[in-house]
Design a protein around this motif. Structure first.
Motif, short mmCIF file in Angstrom:
data_model
loop_
_atom_site.label_atom_id
_atom_site.label_comp_id
_atom_site.label_asym_id
_atom_site.label_seq_id
_atom_site.Cartn_x
_atom_site.Cartn_y
_atom_site.Cartn_z
N MET A 413 6.17 -3.92 -25.44
CA MET A 413 5.38 -4.54 -26.50
C MET A 413 5.75 -6.01 -26.64
SD MET A 413 5.16 -1.67 -29.55
CE MET A 413 6.86 -1.10 -29.43
N ILE A 414 4.80 -6.80 -27.15
CA ILE A 414 4.99 -8.23 -27.34
C ILE A 414 4.89 -8.54 -28.83
CG2 ILE A 414 4.18 -10.53 -26.74
CD1 ILE A 414 2.70 -9.21 -24.36
N LEU A 415 5.84 -9.30 -29.36
CA LEU A 415 5.80 -9.75 -30.76
C LEU A 415 5.30 -11.18 -30.84
CD1 LEU A 415 9.11 -8.46 -32.40
CD2 LEU A 415 6.87 -7.38 -32.35
N TYR A 416 4.39 -11.42 -31.79
CA TYR A 416 3.88 -12.76 -32.06
C TYR A 416 4.00 -13.03 -33.57
CZ TYR A 416 1.34 -12.26 -27.56
OH TYR A 416 1.00 -12.07 -26.25
N GLU A 417 4.02 -14.32 -33.92
CA GLU A 417 3.99 -14.72 -35.32
C GLU A 417 2.61 -15.28 -35.65
OE1 GLU A 417 6.98 -17.53 -36.34
OE2 GLU A 417 8.60 -16.46 -35.28
N PHE A 418 2.22 -15.18 -36.95
CA PHE A 418 1.00 -15.85 -37.40
C PHE A 418 1.20 -16.30 -38.85
CE2 PHE A 418 0.30 -11.51 -38.87
CZ PHE A 418 -0.31 -11.68 -40.12
N GLU A 419 0.34 -17.20 -39.28
CA GLU A 419 0.46 -17.76 -40.63
C GLU A 419 -0.70 -17.34 -41.51
OE1 GLU A 419 2.33 -19.35 -43.63
OE2 GLU A 419 3.17 -19.63 -41.63
N THR A 420 -1.94 -17.41 -41.00
CA THR A 420 -3.12 -17.12 -41.83
C THR A 420 -3.84 -15.88 -41.32
OG1 THR A 420 -4.64 -18.45 -40.49
CG2 THR A 420 -3.39 -19.60 -42.23
N ASP A 421 -4.67 -15.32 -42.19
CA ASP A 421 -5.46 -14.15 -41.80
C ASP A 421 -6.38 -14.50 -40.64
OD1 ASP A 421 -4.22 -13.37 -44.11
OD2 ASP A 421 -5.99 -12.43 -45.00
N GLU A 422 -6.97 -15.68 -40.72
CA GLU A 422 -7.90 -16.10 -39.67
C GLU A 422 -7.19 -16.22 -38.32
OE1 GLU A 422 -9.35 -16.99 -43.59
OE2 GLU A 422 -7.49 -17.60 -42.58
#
Length: 513
Positions: A413-422
């Motif tokens: 599996m790969i983990l990513y970060e995000f900030e906004t819903d979009e």
């Protein structure tokens, strides 16, 4: 029903597992009889963990496919006219028979053929029994409609009618359940089926044939044609293009799915294709992280990640990714990887072939070599034949890496970060796969809004990507996940045709031309 004995329900069983031996040669099943291939050809089926030959299987020839398709075409003339209650009775009985296989021979077969743990055996057997029961309930739900007619003295009806012969191809990874899915709805609708199983698991898949046959399915309704690797391209093209085969369904990889779709397109033939996946999970900052971790671990590592719905990409809100990683790594410590044939309590066993394991590890190593960070994993393949891979979790994977876009089909599996819903939606949709997804948030309306934006045939809120019920319209939304729908009324629509019947009941009608 009429008081006389129905020819469908009174047919005698022609198969049984009472004297079943895993070492026996697997035969073809054509027109109600188990038999060798027309030219005596066979192929070996090996244990992926040990490399030893478990048994040999007959390898169907073009002549065998011709005979099977003709037999199915003839059987259709009768089967399509049987009563819904007669069909329902067969499927309900087959469900009970299937459940009896949990004791024997399902555990031994799946363990030997695909290194399945007992958990995965149970999933296959009991999900298949459930599928048979749900399919039985569809027998009286194959409905048409009456439409008002502008023409005076006319009644318009649109009926759902069986198509004819269906050619199905089912895979090795859920050999019992996906075989049942390939044949059940087509049969309950009144079609007959010619089935090509995987060359890796013909005996596990034959359990579906045996259950239905013992339950009273008439001769010719279901043909079972294992085929060796060398012959597979030729016989598959032949069956797809055969004039008496009017529907095709395939569950498997997108590379083969594109080939089958191309052949079907040449003769304008309808297909149902459930292909690969690279399922995303979105974890918002207000999610229950314990629940999300549990779902991600199950969704990504069940059956060593060899499921089309497996979680492969996990997008976590930047504010909670540290805590999420901590909980994830701790949860992984409780999982045991090893040889299920020799060790107890194994959750993750070997992949289905050494070649597959090498491919998975190559993708991981290429990513690490190009800057990805390995959070969990040893970059090793172990086991007697190098098929066992422990869980590998990556981060800092860029869009230019192969692993970012290719289906791994392994415990990765790969983990990513995000900030906004979009941002989360855009990243989740950055894939040619469109099968399954999940969203985690305590704000149900927010999760629902995002779930609607994620491009997937199924998006689960606060649950794992691996979730399917036989009543649901399962399938992708195009691209590398395929098209069409298995399951429930949607499956009925795929394997029947709308037929218009008009009744003119006004004598002396005149037509101007």
């Amino acid at each position: 029903m009429a008081p006389h004995a129905d020819p469908v329900t009174s047919s005698s069983p022609t198969s049984s597992t009472s004297s079943y031996s895993i070492s026996d040669t697997q035969l073809l099943y054509i027109n109600g009889k188990y038999q060798p291939s027309s030219d005596g050809a066979t192929f070996p089926v090996t244990n992926p963990m040990t490399g030893e030959t478990i048994y040999h299987s007959a390898s169907a020839s073009l002549d065998d496919y011709y005979t099977a398709i003709e037999s199915a075409h003839i059987a259709f003339q009768t089967w399509s006219k049987t009563s819904p209650s007669a069909r329902r009775k067969i499927f309900l009985k087959a469900a009970d028979i299937m459940e009896s296989y949990i004791k024997s021979p399902a555990p031994e077969l799946m363990s030997q053929e695909v290194s399945a743990t007992m958990h995965w055996v149970r999933v296959n057997v009991f999900a298949t029994a459930g599928l048979f029961r749900e399919t039985a309930s569809l027998a009286t739900h194959i409905r048409g409609e009456i439409i008002p007619a502008d023409r005076e003295g006319t009644t318009l009806m649109v009926e759902r009618t069986a198509v004819g012969v269906v050619f199905g191809i089912s895979p090795w990874n859920a050999p019992i359940n996906l075989t049942a899915r390939a044949v059940a709805v087509p049969l309950i609708c009144g079609n007959t089926v010619v089935l090509k199983p995987s060359e890796y698991t013909p005996k596990s898949q034959d359990l579906v044939v045996r259950a239905l046959t013992e339950a009273g399915l008439p001769e010719g309704c279901l043909q079972f044609l294992p085929t060796g690797r060398e012959r597979t391209p030729e016989v598959t093209e032949y069956a797809v293009k055969h004039a008496k085969v009017l529907r095709v369904n395939f569950t498997g990889g997108d590379r083969v799915g594109r080939i089958i779709a191309g052949w079907a397109a040449e003769c304008l033939k309808q297909c149902v294709l459930e292909l690969g996946g690279k399922a995303p999970v979105i974890v918002f900052e207000d999610a229950d992280l314990d629940d999300a971790v549990e779902a991600v671990v199950f969704g990504g590592l069940a059956f060593s990640g060899q499921v089309c719905m497996s979680t492969e990409r996990v997008f976590v809100h930047r504010s909670v990714i540290g805590e999420f990683k901590e909980k994830l790594l701790k949860r992984l410590e409780g999982l045991k990887t090893g040889n299920h044939l020799e060790e107890k309590g194994v959750s993750i066993s070997g992949l289905f072939s050494p070649v597959s394991a090498e491919r998975v590890m190559d993708l991981v190593k290429q990513a690490v070599d190009n800057g990805a960070k390995l959070l969990v994993g040893d970059l090793k393949i172990s086991g007697p034949r190098k098929t066992i891979i422990a869980p590998h979790i990556l981060e800092h994977v860029s869009s230019g890496m192969d692993i970012a876009h290719q289906e791994t089909f392994g415990p990765v599996m790969i983990l990513y970060e995000f900030e906004t819903d979009e941002e989360a939606v855009v990243n989740a949709n950055d894939s040619d796969f469109s099968l399954c997804a999940s969203v985690f948030s305590k704000n149900t309306l927010r999760a629902l809004d995002v779930a609607r934006q994620v491009r997937a045939g199924a998006c689960h809120v606060n649950g794992p990507t691996i979730y399917v019920e036989s009543t649901l319209p399962n399938g992708g939304t195009g691209g590398s996940s395929g098209y069409g729908r298995f399951g429930g009324i949607a499956g009925v629509e795929e394997f029947t045709e709308r037929k218009i019947i008009s009744l003119a009941n006004k004598p002396g009608m005149k037509f101007v031309f």
